[in-house]
Design an enzyme around this catalytic site. Sequence first.
Site, short mmCIF file in Angstrom:
data_model
loop_
_atom_site.label_atom_id
_atom_site.label_comp_id
_atom_site.label_asym_id
_atom_site.label_seq_id
_atom_site.Cartn_x
_atom_site.Cartn_y
_atom_site.Cartn_z
N ARG A 83 60.93 19.01 93.54
CA ARG A 83 59.73 20.01 93.41
C ARG A 83 58.56 18.96 94.01
O ARG A 83 58.13 18.16 93.67
CB ARG A 83 59.50 20.31 91.77
CG ARG A 83 57.98 21.18 91.67
CD ARG A 83 58.15 22.39 92.22
NE ARG A 83 57.02 23.31 92.06
CZ ARG A 83 56.80 24.11 90.92
NH1 ARG A 83 57.76 24.11 89.93
NH2 ARG A 83 55.72 24.56 90.85
N ARG A 92 59.07 26.81 95.94
CA ARG A 92 59.61 25.71 95.11
C ARG A 92 61.03 25.57 95.39
O ARG A 92 61.71 26.41 95.24
CB ARG A 92 58.89 25.55 93.93
CG ARG A 92 59.12 26.62 92.83
CD ARG A 92 58.44 27.87 92.87
NE ARG A 92 57.09 28.04 93.25
CZ ARG A 92 56.34 28.00 92.12
NH1 ARG A 92 56.82 28.22 91.06
NH2 ARG A 92 54.94 28.07 92.25
N ASP A 95 61.64 25.69 89.53
CA ASP A 95 60.52 25.78 88.59
C ASP A 95 61.10 26.16 87.22
O ASP A 95 62.22 26.88 87.20
CB ASP A 95 59.70 26.84 88.97
CG ASP A 95 58.34 27.52 88.09
OD1 ASP A 95 57.80 26.54 87.86
OD2 ASP A 95 58.33 28.79 88.11
N ASP A 97 59.89 27.12 83.49
CA ASP A 97 58.57 27.49 82.65
C ASP A 97 59.07 27.59 81.23
O ASP A 97 59.83 28.28 80.85
CB ASP A 97 58.30 28.74 83.34
CG ASP A 97 57.34 28.48 84.83
OD1 ASP A 97 56.95 27.52 84.89
OD2 ASP A 97 57.29 29.58 85.31
C1 X6L Z 1 47.12 37.75 92.19
C2 X6L Z 1 46.97 36.53 91.99
C3 X6L Z 1 48.19 38.51 91.75
C4 X6L Z 1 47.99 35.79 91.64
C5 X6L Z 1 49.48 37.57 91.55
C6 X6L Z 1 51.54 36.00 90.52
C7 X6L Z 1 50.20 34.13 90.78
C8 X6L Z 1 52.69 35.22 90.16
C9 X6L Z 1 51.46 33.35 90.68
C10 X6L Z 1 49.20 36.21 91.05
C11 X6L Z 1 50.54 35.54 90.86
C12 X6L Z 1 52.80 34.01 90.32
C13 X6L Z 1 57.88 33.11 91.13
C14 X6L Z 1 57.36 34.20 92.12
C15 X6L Z 1 55.80 32.48 91.97
C16 X6L Z 1 59.05 33.40 90.89
C17 X6L Z 1 59.26 35.45 92.02
C18 X6L Z 1 53.95 32.88 90.07
C19 X6L Z 1 53.92 31.50 90.34
N1 X6L Z 1 56.90 32.14 91.02
N2 X6L Z 1 58.02 35.18 92.46
N3 X6L Z 1 56.05 33.74 92.50
N4 X6L Z 1 60.04 34.47 91.18
N5 X6L Z 1 59.98 36.55 92.27
O1 X6L Z 1 59.78 32.73 90.09
O2 X6L Z 1 54.73 33.57 89.26
S1 X6L Z 1 54.48 31.75 92.09
MG MG Z 2 56.97 29.98 87.37
MG MG Z 3 56.06 26.49 86.75
#
Ligand code: X6L
Ligand code: MG
Ligand code: MG
Length: 172
Positions: A83, A92, A95, A97
Amino acid sequence: MVEAFLGLGSNLGDRHTLLQAAVDALAAADGVMIRAASPIYETPPWGPVPQGPYLNACLAVETSLPARALLDLSLAIEREHGRERAIRWGPRTLDIDLLAYGDVAIGEPGLVVPHPRMSERAFVLVPLADIAPRLVIAGEPIGAWLDMLDTSTIIPRSDLAPLTTPGRDRAA
Ligand code: X6L
Ligand code: MG
Ligand code: MG
């Protein structure tokens, strides 16, 4: 002992091997016993950074570790599996959490539990509901949160080997 829930994700490298490696590393750690592993789902990337699709899953663990130690263990396992944190919310290898830690609410730098955004994320709630169908999040049952989300893009990967945990899934 406290029951905690962990969210796993990977969208870089050998995603399935990385999720299983996370389970193995958690299972090998002192003070962590894995009680359940959800099915594995293929999920579209969510958030502002364009990136590849994820595999996501959730674990139920029973732990004698304080929440901060469980978090630190999770971050160490992430690092051991490549990571890097070059881009916030970027792709990544692994992850892990901390979604919930018993009924405890914690708000400290780097450690906010229950995870404040899990109720908005179908890629978390779908696998979490598989292993904790009666979980209550912010006063509402997990099913009520799920009803508000589009789960149509959260696809079970039943072609992949299920995550195996010690003491379960042994050959018959
Ligand atoms: C606006 C701003 C809208 C930020 C959404 C959503 C940011 C999710 C971070 C967001 C926003 C995240 C995963 C992912 C990520 C995962 C899937 C996060 C952290 N981690 N998509 N995107 N699975 N499908 O584990 O969750 S980045
Ligand atoms: Mg996450
Ligand atoms: Mg995390």
